[in-house]
Motif scaffolding. Structure first.
Motif, PDB file in Angstrom:
ATOM      1  N   MET A 104       0.811  -1.214   0.000  1.00  0.00           N
ATOM      2  CA  MET A 104       0.000   0.000   0.000  1.00  0.00           C
ATOM      3  C   MET A 104       0.846   1.266   0.000  1.00  0.00           C
ATOM      4  N   ASN A 105       1.943   1.255   0.736  1.00  0.00           N
ATOM      5  CA  ASN A 105       2.763   2.459   0.828  1.00  0.00           C
ATOM      6  C   ASN A 105       3.686   2.640  -0.374  1.00  0.00           C
ATOM      7  N   ARG A 106       3.260   2.109  -1.504  1.00  0.00           N
ATOM      8  CA  ARG A 106       3.872   2.424  -2.796  1.00  0.00           C
ATOM      9  C   ARG A 106       2.802   2.882  -3.778  1.00  0.00           C
ATOM     10  N   ALA A 107       1.580   3.122  -3.277  1.00  0.00           N
ATOM     11  CA  ALA A 107       0.444   3.412  -4.154  1.00  0.00           C
ATOM     12  C   ALA A 107      -0.032   4.865  -4.094  1.00  0.00           C
ATOM     13  N   TYR A 108       0.589   5.697  -3.271  1.00  0.00           N
ATOM     14  CA  TYR A 108       0.137   7.080  -3.123  1.00  0.00           C
ATOM     15  C   TYR A 108       0.653   7.959  -4.270  1.00  0.00           C
ATOM     16  N   PRO A 109      -0.146   8.925  -4.712  1.00  0.00           N
ATOM     17  CA  PRO A 109      -1.388   9.435  -4.134  1.00  0.00           C
ATOM     18  C   PRO A 109      -2.645   8.646  -4.479  1.00  0.00           C
ATOM     19  N   GLY A 110      -2.515   7.569  -5.201  1.00  0.00           N
ATOM     20  CA  GLY A 110      -3.659   6.720  -5.484  1.00  0.00           C
ATOM     21  C   GLY A 110      -4.462   7.136  -6.690  1.00  0.00           C
ATOM     22  N   ASP A 111      -5.570   6.420  -6.889  1.00  0.00           N
ATOM     23  CA  ASP A 111      -6.443   6.652  -8.046  1.00  0.00           C
ATOM     24  C   ASP A 111      -7.840   6.182  -7.647  1.00  0.00           C
ATOM     25  N   HIS A 112      -8.792   7.099  -7.638  1.00  0.00           N
ATOM     26  CA  HIS A 112     -10.165   6.754  -7.222  1.00  0.00           C
ATOM     27  C   HIS A 112     -10.821   5.751  -8.166  1.00  0.00           C
ATOM     28  N   SER A 113     -10.285   5.570  -9.364  1.00  0.00           N
ATOM     29  CA  SER A 113     -10.854   4.621 -10.327  1.00  0.00           C
ATOM     30  C   SER A 113      -9.901   3.464 -10.604  1.00  0.00           C
ATOM     31  N   GLY A 114      -8.897   3.283  -9.763  1.00  0.00           N
ATOM     32  CA  GLY A 114      -7.862   2.300 -10.024  1.00  0.00           C
ATOM     33  C   GLY A 114      -8.074   0.975  -9.329  1.00  0.00           C
ATOM     34  N   THR A 115      -6.945   0.313  -9.006  1.00  0.00           N
ATOM     35  CA  THR A 115      -6.981  -0.973  -8.319  1.00  0.00           C
ATOM     36  C   THR A 115      -7.457  -0.794  -6.884  1.00  0.00           C
ATOM     37  N   SER A 116      -7.641  -1.910  -6.188  1.00  0.00           N
ATOM     38  CA  SER A 116      -8.059  -1.853  -4.791  1.00  0.00           C
ATOM     39  C   SER A 116      -7.131  -0.966  -3.972  1.00  0.00           C
TER      40      SER A 116
END
Length: 318
Positions: A104-116
């Motif tokens: 998880m701490n490689r996924a920021y800032p993230g994507d509201h339409s992306g993967t889990s």
């Protein structure tokens, strides 16, 4: 009124709820446990999150001890909390999100339409950048590690001094001041103008009481220093490392560590030996640099090239 997910609190109130981040495989809603503590007086906003990695539980231990002690009648400002970030990994006591095999701490800032993981990162990132300060509570997974705080924005970042000050105030005793990988919250949130640190509260399987207490003390250090709560806080000098060397085993066998966590080590000093099952030495590994013995694997058996330990280098006092 301050809202995070379904938690909503007027001045002087506390509320808990859920931050929706998607659905499980059977279609059930996934909601992260969140809380809002809204002080009676105006002030800054602090965002705290824990269990970004599902097997790093000490941060959850900190949250469950801090929240009952917070009285909004004595608080200036607001505290937002996400008690468990990596929902899917937490359920199965794993490090990575098993839905998409992501840290998880490689996924920021993230994507509201992306993967889990990207959706969870996006939702918690929105909460983080709505705040003035961020504490992202971690631990050294299930390895053995000293209590430390990581400043991950890099020394040339415009918020480096603010992040470093926040780390010093938290006061674990040790700071790793080294730019982190892309996708870390402590890398991404400073880009949005929010000082963020990554306290690494030891390393264990399950709870570690001393590291949890160190984290509780750190949170209250921040709350007093930044005027959320009344009280005087004296920032104590911290031992800072700006380098980090990792050591693997050149052979397979059983590891005998020759130094303890937190020990000062000198270049050329033996860090560990590797023997076969009959006790015959196969390899002796020495330190490449002066530093502090920072982290070590928990299990003695290693294969060729497998991680054994780390040393913090370029040591000074901040």
């Amino acid at each position: 009124m301050v809202t995070l997910g379904t938690a909503s609190a007027a001045p002087g109130e506390v509320d808990t709820g859920r931050l929706e981040v998607g659905e499980t495989r059977d279609g059930s809603a996934v909601g992260l446990p969140v809380a809002v503590v809204n002080g009676v007086d105006d002030g800054r906003t602090l965002y705290i999150q824990a269990a970004s990695d599902g097997d790093e539980l000490n941060g959850v231990g900190v949250v469950r001890r801090v929240l009952p002690r917070l009285d909004p009648a004595e608080l200036s400002g607001t505290i937002l909390v996400c008690g468990i970030v990596n929902y899917h990994a937490f359920q199965v006591a794993e490090h990575r999100n098993p839905i998409d095999d992501t840290k998880m701490n490689r996924a920021y800032p993230g994507d509201h339409s992306g993967t889990s993981s990207e959706r969870i990162a996006a939702a918690t990132f929105d909460a983080a950048i709505s705040a003035d300060l961020v504490l992202d509570l971690h631990q050294g997974s299930t390895s053995r590690m000293i209590d430390e705080v990581r400043v991950r924005c890099g020394s040339r970042h415009r918020l480096h001094s603010d992040c470093l000050e926040l780390a010093k105030v938290f006061g674990c005793g040790h700071i790793l001041d080294q730019k982190g990988p892309d996708g870390q919250l402590a890398r991404a949130a400073p880009d949005e103008g929010v000082p963020t640190i990554d306290p690494e509260l030891g390393g264990c399987v399950g709870w570690d009481e001393s590291s949890i207490q160190r984290g509780v003390d750190g949170v209250f250090n921040v709350l007093t220093y930044y005027d959320f709560l009344d009280g005087r806080h004296d920032s104590r000098p911290q031992t800072r490392a700006t380098g980090f060397e990792q050591y693997g085993s050149p052979v397979g066998g059983l590891v005998d560590l020759q130094v303890d966590l937190g020990d000062r080590v000198s270049r050329g000093e033996t860090l560990f030996e590797v023997t076969d099952v009959f006790g015959r030495t196969k390899a002796e590994i020495t330190a490449d640099s002066n530093g502090i013995f920072w982290r070590a694997r928990r299990l003695p058996q290693v294969a060729t090239g497998e991680y054994v330990c780390s040393v913090g280098t370029n040591i000074d006092t901040y």
